[in-house]
Design an enzyme around this catalytic site. Structure first.
Site, PDB file in Angstrom:
ATOM      1  N   ASP A  45       0.815  -1.217   0.000  1.00  0.00           N
ATOM      2  CA  ASP A  45       0.000   0.000   0.000  1.00  0.00           C
ATOM      3  C   ASP A  45       0.851   1.272   0.000  1.00  0.00           C
ATOM      4  O   ASP A  45       0.407   2.331   0.439  1.00  0.00           O
ATOM      5  CB  ASP A  45      -0.952   0.003   1.199  1.00  0.00           C
ATOM      6  CG  ASP A  45      -0.218  -0.109   2.527  1.00  0.00           C
ATOM      7  OD1 ASP A  45       1.000  -0.363   2.505  1.00  0.00           O
ATOM      8  OD2 ASP A  45      -0.869   0.058   3.578  1.00  0.00           O
ATOM      9  N   HIS A 249      25.058   1.414 -18.103  1.00  0.00           N
ATOM     10  CA  HIS A 249      23.970   1.828 -17.209  1.00  0.00           C
ATOM     11  C   HIS A 249      24.104   1.121 -15.860  1.00  0.00           C
ATOM     12  O   HIS A 249      23.135   0.622 -15.296  1.00  0.00           O
ATOM     13  CB  HIS A 249      22.606   1.544 -17.844  1.00  0.00           C
ATOM     14  CG  HIS A 249      22.304   2.449 -19.007  1.00  0.00           C
ATOM     15  ND1 HIS A 249      21.322   2.181 -19.936  1.00  0.00           N
ATOM     16  CD2 HIS A 249      22.862   3.616 -19.380  1.00  0.00           C
ATOM     17  CE1 HIS A 249      21.295   3.148 -20.841  1.00  0.00           C
ATOM     18  NE2 HIS A 249      22.217   4.029 -20.516  1.00  0.00           N
ATOM     19  N   ASP A 266      27.556   9.474 -13.622  1.00  0.00           N
ATOM     20  CA  ASP A 266      26.561  10.011 -14.563  1.00  0.00           C
ATOM     21  C   ASP A 266      25.327  10.329 -13.733  1.00  0.00           C
ATOM     22  O   ASP A 266      24.633   9.420 -13.263  1.00  0.00           O
ATOM     23  CB  ASP A 266      26.258   8.973 -15.644  1.00  0.00           C
ATOM     24  CG  ASP A 266      25.407   9.520 -16.782  1.00  0.00           C
ATOM     25  OD1 ASP A 266      24.684  10.510 -16.560  1.00  0.00           O
ATOM     26  OD2 ASP A 266      25.438   8.946 -17.883  1.00  0.00           O
ATOM     27  N   ASP A 277      21.836  16.287 -17.244  1.00  0.00           N
ATOM     28  CA  ASP A 277      22.443  14.979 -17.528  1.00  0.00           C
ATOM     29  C   ASP A 277      23.939  15.198 -17.711  1.00  0.00           C
ATOM     30  O   ASP A 277      24.388  15.602 -18.781  1.00  0.00           O
ATOM     31  CB  ASP A 277      21.809  14.378 -18.790  1.00  0.00           C
ATOM     32  CG  ASP A 277      22.293  12.962 -19.063  1.00  0.00           C
ATOM     33  OD1 ASP A 277      23.051  12.420 -18.245  1.00  0.00           O
ATOM     34  OD2 ASP A 277      21.900  12.397 -20.111  1.00  0.00           O
ATOM     35  N   HIS A 356      28.404   3.472 -27.625  1.00  0.00           N
ATOM     36  CA  HIS A 356      27.069   4.058 -27.515  1.00  0.00           C
ATOM     37  C   HIS A 356      26.993   5.277 -28.420  1.00  0.00           C
ATOM     38  O   HIS A 356      27.961   5.657 -29.076  1.00  0.00           O
ATOM     39  CB  HIS A 356      26.731   4.430 -26.068  1.00  0.00           C
ATOM     40  CG  HIS A 356      27.738   5.330 -25.414  1.00  0.00           C
ATOM     41  ND1 HIS A 356      27.861   6.682 -25.698  1.00  0.00           N
ATOM     42  CD2 HIS A 356      28.692   5.073 -24.487  1.00  0.00           C
ATOM     43  CE1 HIS A 356      28.824   7.208 -24.970  1.00  0.00           C
ATOM     44  NE2 HIS A 356      29.354   6.253 -24.223  1.00  0.00           N
ATOM     45  N   HIS A 360      21.855  12.935 -27.057  1.00  0.00           N
ATOM     46  CA  HIS A 360      20.403  12.840 -27.202  1.00  0.00           C
ATOM     47  C   HIS A 360      19.783  14.172 -26.814  1.00  0.00           C
ATOM     48  O   HIS A 360      20.414  15.022 -26.178  1.00  0.00           O
ATOM     49  CB  HIS A 360      19.853  11.719 -26.315  1.00  0.00           C
ATOM     50  CG  HIS A 360      20.320  11.781 -24.882  1.00  0.00           C
ATOM     51  ND1 HIS A 360      19.764  12.630 -23.947  1.00  0.00           N
ATOM     52  CD2 HIS A 360      21.311  11.130 -24.231  1.00  0.00           C
ATOM     53  CE1 HIS A 360      20.380  12.487 -22.793  1.00  0.00           C
ATOM     54  NE2 HIS A 360      21.340  11.584 -22.934  1.00  0.00           N
ATOM     55  N   HIS A 367      16.051  11.387 -21.916  1.00  0.00           N
ATOM     56  CA  HIS A 367      16.130  11.124 -23.351  1.00  0.00           C
ATOM     57  C   HIS A 367      14.866  11.738 -23.931  1.00  0.00           C
ATOM     58  O   HIS A 367      13.844  11.074 -24.091  1.00  0.00           O
ATOM     59  CB  HIS A 367      16.221   9.623 -23.643  1.00  0.00           C
ATOM     60  CG  HIS A 367      17.531   9.028 -23.233  1.00  0.00           C
ATOM     61  ND1 HIS A 367      17.785   7.682 -23.242  1.00  0.00           N
ATOM     62  CD2 HIS A 367      18.685   9.612 -22.802  1.00  0.00           C
ATOM     63  CE1 HIS A 367      19.019   7.449 -22.835  1.00  0.00           C
ATOM     64  NE2 HIS A 367      19.583   8.607 -22.553  1.00  0.00           N
ATOM     65  N   GLU A 390      28.301  13.340 -25.330  1.00  0.00           N
ATOM     66  CA  GLU A 390      28.874  12.433 -24.332  1.00  0.00           C
ATOM     67  C   GLU A 390      29.714  11.314 -24.949  1.00  0.00           C
ATOM     68  O   GLU A 390      29.344  10.138 -24.881  1.00  0.00           O
ATOM     69  CB  GLU A 390      27.769  11.836 -23.462  1.00  0.00           C
ATOM     70  CG  GLU A 390      26.592  11.231 -24.234  1.00  0.00           C
ATOM     71  CD  GLU A 390      25.554  10.631 -23.310  1.00  0.00           C
ATOM     72  OE1 GLU A 390      25.918   9.844 -22.426  1.00  0.00           O
ATOM     73  OE2 GLU A 390      24.366  10.968 -23.480  1.00  0.00           O
ATOM     74  N   TYR A 394      35.674   2.706 -23.384  1.00  0.00           N
ATOM     75  CA  TYR A 394      35.524   1.665 -22.368  1.00  0.00           C
ATOM     76  C   TYR A 394      36.381   0.483 -22.799  1.00  0.00           C
ATOM     77  O   TYR A 394      36.183  -0.085 -23.879  1.00  0.00           O
ATOM     78  CB  TYR A 394      34.061   1.251 -22.258  1.00  0.00           C
ATOM     79  CG  TYR A 394      33.136   2.449 -22.170  1.00  0.00           C
ATOM     80  CD1 TYR A 394      32.823   3.031 -20.950  1.00  0.00           C
ATOM     81  CD2 TYR A 394      32.641   3.035 -23.336  1.00  0.00           C
ATOM     82  CE1 TYR A 394      32.008   4.152 -20.884  1.00  0.00           C
ATOM     83  CE2 TYR A 394      31.825   4.158 -23.270  1.00  0.00           C
ATOM     84  CZ  TYR A 394      31.522   4.716 -22.047  1.00  0.00           C
ATOM     85  OH  TYR A 394      30.726   5.822 -21.990  1.00  0.00           O
ATOM     86  N   ARG A 411      33.972   8.644 -19.604  1.00  0.00           N
ATOM     87  CA  ARG A 411      32.889   9.325 -20.330  1.00  0.00           C
ATOM     88  C   ARG A 411      32.818  10.753 -19.811  1.00  0.00           C
ATOM     89  O   ARG A 411      32.946  10.992 -18.607  1.00  0.00           O
ATOM     90  CB  ARG A 411      31.537   8.616 -20.148  1.00  0.00           C
ATOM     91  CG  ARG A 411      30.411   9.281 -20.936  1.00  0.00           C
ATOM     92  CD  ARG A 411      29.173   8.386 -21.097  1.00  0.00           C
ATOM     93  NE  ARG A 411      28.432   8.139 -19.882  1.00  0.00           N
ATOM     94  CZ  ARG A 411      28.360   6.959 -19.268  1.00  0.00           C
ATOM     95  NH1 ARG A 411      29.027   5.912 -19.751  1.00  0.00           N
ATOM     96  NH2 ARG A 411      27.654   6.799 -18.166  1.00  0.00           N
ATOM     97  N   GLU A 413      30.320  14.191 -20.319  1.00  0.00           N
ATOM     98  CA  GLU A 413      29.018  14.599 -20.892  1.00  0.00           C
ATOM     99  C   GLU A 413      28.618  15.983 -20.403  1.00  0.00           C
ATOM    100  O   GLU A 413      28.655  16.272 -19.211  1.00  0.00           O
ATOM    101  CB  GLU A 413      27.939  13.590 -20.486  1.00  0.00           C
ATOM    102  CG  GLU A 413      26.551  13.919 -20.973  1.00  0.00           C
ATOM    103  CD  GLU A 413      25.525  12.896 -20.516  1.00  0.00           C
ATOM    104  OE1 GLU A 413      24.450  12.813 -21.131  1.00  0.00           O
ATOM    105  OE2 GLU A 413      25.799  12.163 -19.537  1.00  0.00           O
TER     106      GLU A 413
END
Length: 445
Positions: A45, A249, A266, A277, A356, A360, A367, A390, A394, A411, A413
């Protein structure tokens, strides 16, 4: 304590303008239905924190669940608006919090409003005798069921003067084109969300040290978001130490941070529905090793080159080409790739390690909506668009390169607003130069 960044004052004219622009795109004698989001059960609940549907938020700013916006355009082009929302309920409000109710909602949001207890009849009245129905079919099952039953009623009883719409349009691509171009109010919110988020990344850099856990850096960032009014992140925060950064991710955030490793974060805070982002990568112990610095600089060079290509008239084709050139050139110079530069670029050899996309759209969704191509051609950038850039590299263990590169993940970004003479970087206050990061982590900034 730092002062809280406050969102701009709610302006009903902004939302009215958006609704008017949307209705101008619809045919005459049409009806538009836009549903709020629904509460989602977390366990038994209890519910997850409510987050309003982005399209509904964009058109109304109304923050409650169980609401519906009905917009009608007559055969003569006249527009009528109606908000259906939860009625006031003293007992429910004692247990679950205050509600606007129709009367207060009408005053505060400048929309005629009635109780959602009249939902079935109001939807039937709105659809009857209309030629075109516009809504996001398949998004909310309750609305789908209501539309289906209403259409059946209108089709089954023509003797009562009922006539169902003969055409149906999907709302999503229509409103996505509007949302792609941010208005002044949206830009203001994005700038504030980006400022909050950049400061949070700086806090993580200042406090990071070996022996901490990934979730502790996540806590530092989310605490800063919340203390500045961005109570929820725009997406699940990624804190990947060492090889965990190679998982795009990664959100487990449950490993101990090791001396000598990099950590990739990130994270972006959400303010009034609009999210930043940002990704930054930095050394856990405050100092890049030679290999880390070399790979990091390759990514940074690619990011600068791609950002420089963000200007009106260019497109993602230009940003990707700029990034691919720098990544390939850098990997070749480091010996991670072998061959001739021109051939490696043509075959996009760097995609083995850059796995990747380059970016975006950004806005009410991390996104965000909006077509990337028009007639199968990359659409040119125009003022008002907001996008991320970004690039990343890797190199997991076992990669076909020298072992000294294994386990490195980088990375970087940023969030860019396209303006008439180029772009504005909304997140550049989060340091990304090697010297600036090391100085911040050493307490020199």
């Amino acid at each position: 304590m730092a002062s809280i960044i406050k969102a701009p004052v709610f302006d009903t004219a902004v939302y009215a303008g958006r609704r008017a622009r949307l209705m101008a795109k619809l045919p005459e004698n049409s009806v538009l239905l836009v549903s709020s989001a629904t509460e989602i059960t977390r366990s038994r609940d209890t519910e997850f924190a409510f987050r309003q549907d982005s399209d509904f938020n964009y058109l109304t700013g109304f923050p409650e669940p169980d609401a519906l916006l009905i917009l009608q355009k007559s055969a003569s082009g006249e527009i009528t608006e109606l908000l259906l929302c939860r009625p006031k309920d003293e007992l429910a409000e004692i247990w679950q919090g205050r509600r606007f109710g129709p009367e207060q909602a009408a005053q505060q949001f400048a929309l005629p409003a009635v109780s959602n207890e009249q939902l079935t009849q109001e939807v039937q009245n709105a659809l009857n005798q209309k030629t075109t129905l516009v809504y996001s079919q398949g998004l909310y099952s309750k609305l789908d069921d209501l539309v289906s039953s209403t259409l059946a009623t209108l089709r089954n009883y023509p003797k009562k003067g009922y006539l169902a719409p003969s055409q149906q349009l999907d709302l999503r691509p229509i409103i996505a084109e509007l949302r792609l171009f941010k208005d002044e109010a949206e830009i203001g919110l994005l700038q504030q969300a980006c400022k909050i988020s950049a400061d949070a990344h700086k806090q993580a850099m200042r406090q990071c040290k070996a022996g901490m856990w990934e979730f502790q850096l996540e806590a530092i960032i989310r605490h800063h978001f919340a203390m500045q009014g961005a109570r929820e992140p725009g997406y699940n925060t990624i804190v990947g130490g060492g090889e965990n950064g190679c998982i795009l991710h990664y959100t487990d955030n449950n490993a101990e941070l090791q001396h000598g490793d990099l950590v990739l974060i990130d994270a972006g805070g959400e303010l009034a529905g609009y999210t930043a982002d940002i990704t930054r990568t930095f050394p856990v112990s405050g100092k890049f090793s030679p290999e880390q610095a070399a790979l990091y600089q390759v990514v940074l060079n690619a990011q600068y080159a791609a950002c420089a290509a963000v200007k009106p008239g260019n497109s993602t084709k230009d940003t990707v080409a700029a990034a691919i050139f720098e990544l390939t050139k850098g990997l070749l110079e480091l010996g991670i790739l072998q061959g001739e530069l021109e051939a490696l670029i043509k075959e996009q050899a760097c995609k083995k390690y850059f796995i990747h996309g380059l970016g975006h759209w950004l806005g009410l969704d991390v996104h965000d909506v909006g077509a990337y191509k028009v007639n199968d051609v990359e659409r040119p950038f125009e003022p008002g668009m907001v996008l991320t850039i970004e690039p990343g590299l890797y190199i997991p263990k076992g990669s076909a390169c020298e072992q000294k590169w294994w386990g490195l993940a980088v990375r970087i970004e940023d969030d860019l607003l396209v303006i008439k003479d180029g772009h504005l970087n909304l997140t550049d206050t989060a340091p990304k130069e090697i010297a600036a990061i090391e100085a911040l982590m050493a307490g020199l900034q």
